[in-house]
Design a protein around this motif. Structure first.
Motif, PDB file in Angstrom:
ATOM      1  N   ARG B 214       0.849  -1.189   0.000  1.00  0.00           N
ATOM      2  CA  ARG B 214       0.000   0.000   0.000  1.00  0.00           C
ATOM      3  C   ARG B 214       0.891   1.248   0.000  1.00  0.00           C
ATOM      4  O   ARG B 214       1.948   1.278   0.616  1.00  0.00           O
ATOM      5  CB  ARG B 214      -0.902   0.019   1.245  1.00  0.00           C
ATOM      6  N   TYR B 215       0.411   2.278  -0.679  1.00  0.00           N
ATOM      7  CA  TYR B 215       1.218   3.494  -0.799  1.00  0.00           C
ATOM      8  C   TYR B 215       0.467   4.724  -0.289  1.00  0.00           C
ATOM      9  O   TYR B 215       1.015   5.824  -0.274  1.00  0.00           O
ATOM     10  CB  TYR B 215       1.585   3.687  -2.272  1.00  0.00           C
ATOM     11  N   ASP B 216      -0.814   4.543   0.090  1.00  0.00           N
ATOM     12  CA  ASP B 216      -1.568   5.691   0.604  1.00  0.00           C
ATOM     13  C   ASP B 216      -1.055   6.020   2.005  1.00  0.00           C
ATOM     14  O   ASP B 216      -0.951   5.162   2.867  1.00  0.00           O
ATOM     15  CB  ASP B 216      -3.075   5.432   0.586  1.00  0.00           C
ATOM     16  N   ALA B 217      -0.766   7.285   2.219  1.00  0.00           N
ATOM     17  CA  ALA B 217      -0.015   7.682   3.417  1.00  0.00           C
ATOM     18  C   ALA B 217      -0.874   7.744   4.672  1.00  0.00           C
ATOM     19  O   ALA B 217      -0.386   7.486   5.772  1.00  0.00           O
ATOM     20  CB  ALA B 217       0.620   9.040   3.186  1.00  0.00           C
ATOM     21  N   GLU B 218      -2.167   8.070   4.533  1.00  0.00           N
ATOM     22  CA  GLU B 218      -2.990   8.361   5.708  1.00  0.00           C
ATOM     23  C   GLU B 218      -3.461   7.102   6.420  1.00  0.00           C
ATOM     24  O   GLU B 218      -4.650   6.879   6.575  1.00  0.00           O
ATOM     25  CB  GLU B 218      -4.199   9.204   5.304  1.00  0.00           C
ATOM     26  N   ARG B 219      -2.514   6.219   6.815  1.00  0.00           N
ATOM     27  CA  ARG B 219      -2.889   5.039   7.568  1.00  0.00           C
ATOM     28  C   ARG B 219      -2.066   5.010   8.829  1.00  0.00           C
ATOM     29  O   ARG B 219      -0.886   5.295   8.813  1.00  0.00           O
ATOM     30  CB  ARG B 219      -2.656   3.764   6.739  1.00  0.00           C
ATOM     31  N   GLY B 220      -2.723   4.682   9.948  1.00  0.00           N
ATOM     32  CA  GLY B 220      -2.009   4.694  11.208  1.00  0.00           C
ATOM     33  C   GLY B 220      -0.911   3.646  11.241  1.00  0.00           C
ATOM     34  O   GLY B 220      -1.031   2.594  10.629  1.00  0.00           O
ATOM     35  N   ALA B 221       0.201   3.969  11.916  1.00  0.00           N
ATOM     36  CA  ALA B 221       1.300   3.006  12.046  1.00  0.00           C
ATOM     37  C   ALA B 221       1.783   2.994  13.489  1.00  0.00           C
ATOM     38  O   ALA B 221       1.807   4.028  14.151  1.00  0.00           O
ATOM     39  CB  ALA B 221       2.432   3.373  11.108  1.00  0.00           C
ATOM     40  N   ILE B 222       2.134   1.802  13.959  1.00  0.00           N
ATOM     41  CA  ILE B 222       2.740   1.648  15.286  1.00  0.00           C
ATOM     42  C   ILE B 222       4.027   0.881  15.068  1.00  0.00           C
ATOM     43  O   ILE B 222       4.000  -0.298  14.734  1.00  0.00           O
ATOM     44  CB  ILE B 222       1.812   0.887  16.253  1.00  0.00           C
ATOM     45  N   GLY B 223       5.174   1.565  15.219  1.00  0.00           N
ATOM     46  CA  GLY B 223       6.449   0.910  14.968  1.00  0.00           C
ATOM     47  C   GLY B 223       6.609   0.604  13.492  1.00  0.00           C
ATOM     48  O   GLY B 223       6.307   1.430  12.627  1.00  0.00           O
ATOM     49  N   PHE B 224       7.034  -0.628  13.198  1.00  0.00           N
ATOM     50  CA  PHE B 224       7.312  -1.021  11.806  1.00  0.00           C
ATOM     51  C   PHE B 224       6.029  -1.292  11.011  1.00  0.00           C
ATOM     52  O   PHE B 224       6.036  -1.238   9.799  1.00  0.00           O
ATOM     53  CB  PHE B 224       8.187  -2.277  11.769  1.00  0.00           C
ATOM     54  N   PHE B 225       4.973  -1.627  11.719  1.00  0.00           N
ATOM     55  CA  PHE B 225       3.774  -2.101  11.032  1.00  0.00           C
ATOM     56  C   PHE B 225       2.632  -1.096  11.114  1.00  0.00           C
ATOM     57  O   PHE B 225       2.573  -0.268  12.031  1.00  0.00           O
ATOM     58  CB  PHE B 225       3.303  -3.432  11.631  1.00  0.00           C
ATOM     59  N   SER B 226       1.696  -1.213  10.152  1.00  0.00           N
ATOM     60  CA  SER B 226       0.492  -0.387  10.203  1.00  0.00           C
ATOM     61  C   SER B 226      -0.463  -0.987  11.235  1.00  0.00           C
ATOM     62  O   SER B 226      -0.292  -2.129  11.674  1.00  0.00           O
ATOM     63  CB  SER B 226      -0.177  -0.350   8.828  1.00  0.00           C
ATOM     64  N   VAL B 227      -1.496  -0.194  11.595  1.00  0.00           N
ATOM     65  CA  VAL B 227      -2.478  -0.676  12.580  1.00  0.00           C
ATOM     66  C   VAL B 227      -3.131  -1.966  12.072  1.00  0.00           C
ATOM     67  O   VAL B 227      -3.314  -2.922  12.823  1.00  0.00           O
ATOM     68  CB  VAL B 227      -3.545   0.417  12.842  1.00  0.00           C
ATOM     69  N   SER B 228      -3.462  -1.984  10.760  1.00  0.00           N
ATOM     70  CA  SER B 228      -4.104  -3.182  10.193  1.00  0.00           C
ATOM     71  C   SER B 228      -3.190  -4.401  10.272  1.00  0.00           C
ATOM     72  O   SER B 228      -3.658  -5.530  10.438  1.00  0.00           O
ATOM     73  CB  SER B 228      -4.496  -2.928   8.734  1.00  0.00           C
ATOM     74  N   GLN B 229      -1.872  -4.189  10.133  1.00  0.00           N
ATOM     75  CA  GLN B 229      -0.951  -5.324  10.233  1.00  0.00           C
ATOM     76  C   GLN B 229      -0.891  -5.864  11.663  1.00  0.00           C
ATOM     77  O   GLN B 229      -0.851  -7.080  11.872  1.00  0.00           O
ATOM     78  CB  GLN B 229       0.442  -4.913   9.757  1.00  0.00           C
TER      79      GLN B 229
END
Lengths: 85, 253
Positions: B214-229
């Motif tokens: 994914r390349y859309d920037a407006e996704r939450g991230a915690i550390g190395f991974f996105s929230v969804s990951q």
């Protein structure tokens, strides 16, 4: 239940079709509540007397579909709303 | 982005999601009738899960993108409407839907859990159509990627235009439709149970992998991974733990 479903169904159709994008999300929520009340009305009605609840259910489904089809921009896409604002 | 019917502009995303809901509802009604269950109960459960799904997906979206939200404009009705119109996160919807499923049990005394196995293929079906909508408008777009399978948008409001991108939305849509077929085969042909665990174990690893594309920037991230990951990892662990546990007799999932 049936009367409440019918009223909510009509309100959701009006909101969905005529609010020009401003209140479509409210129309969707009102329509879904109407569907819940319509289904409950059909369950609790005596056999052969489900007409009002069915009418409410159908109106609510139409209102929900109208609201969703016209106004939801993107499920699963964080950022879509921000990009539009 | 959409098409015109009379004076109404039908957005592609709304069109695809409604098409998905209609197809999934038809499949759900057919399956409920085939299993000799009450269609009214199915409508009630579907509406409750839909309501919980919308609220949950919106709440998680607001949580993961809170940095982008202008708190000083929360009294501006146009800004509130733009926030409410777009931006949902699927996993929030999944959690909200499951919560409402249990509320169905509590409030309306409907045995909602027994409908999970029957209606489960409807979830990836709607999700797949939603992803087709994403692909049509260009949101949730993939990383720059040059190949015969790349997608290049010309007039997207969301994706970078005129750049070949990885078709991450179409990949997820196709995988969701494959999950529908696998679930139907597993539940109806093999007559097996615990389909919910199978669904999670089929969807979550793919979602975890696709997030890297994914390349859309407006996704939450915690550390190395996105929230969804992170949610995918949590779901995989939970499903794996439940899978190794011996199911109690009479449990459906």
């Amino acid at each position: 239940m049936g009367v409440a479903a019918l009223v909510l169904g009509i309100v959701s159709i009006v909101l969905g079709a005529f609010s020009a994008g401003a209140l479509g999300w409210i129309g969707g929520i009102v329509g879904i509540v109407g569907i819940i009340l319509g289904a409950l009305g059909r369950k609790s009605a005596e056999v052969g007397k489900t007409g009002l609840a069915t009418a409410g259910l159908v109106c609510s489904i139409i209102g929900t579909v109208l609201s969703i089809i016209l106004y939801i921009a993107c499920i699963g896409c964080a950022g879509a709303g921000i990009a539009l604002s | 982005m959409g098409f015109q019917i009379g004076s109404f502009l039908i957005p592609y995303y709304g069109f695809f999601i409604v098409l998905g809901i209609l197809v999934a509802s038809t499949l759900g009604v057919l399956r409920v009738k085939a299993f000799h269950r009450d269609v009214n109960d199915f409508i009630l459960i579907a509406a409750m899960v839909g309501l919980g799904g919308i609220v949950g997906a919106k709440v998680l979206y607001l949580l993961v993108s809170w940095r982008s939200i202008d708190l000083t404009r929360l009294t501006d009705s146009a800004y509130i409407n733009s926030l409410m119109q777009g931006g949902f996160v699927f996993y929030g919807g999944l959690v909200g839907g499951v919560l409402c499923l249990f509320l169905c049990n509590k409030w309306f005394h409907v045995d909602a859990v027994s409908y999970i196995e029957i209606c489960l293929p409807c979830v990836p079906l709607v999700h797949g159509f939603g992803r087709l909508g994403c692909a049509a408008v260009g949101c949730c777009y993939g990383v720059p990627f040059s190949s015969a399978f790349s997608v290049t948008y010309q007039n997207s409001l969301f994706a970078p235009n005129n750049i070949p991108l990885f078709p991450v939305q179409l990949t997820e849509a196709v995988w969701n439709f494959v999950i529908v077929l696998i679930l139907l085969w597993y539940l109806d042909v093999l007559k097996r149970r615990r389909g919910l665990l199978l669904y999670i174990l089929l969807y979550a690893p793919m979602r975890f992998l696709l997030e890297f594309f994914r390349y859309d920037a407006e996704r939450g991230a915690i550390g190395f991974f996105s929230v969804s990951q992170w949610i995918s990892l949590l779901l995989i662990l939970l499903a794996a733990a439940m899978l190794v546990r011996k199911p109690r007799s009479g449990t459906s999932s």
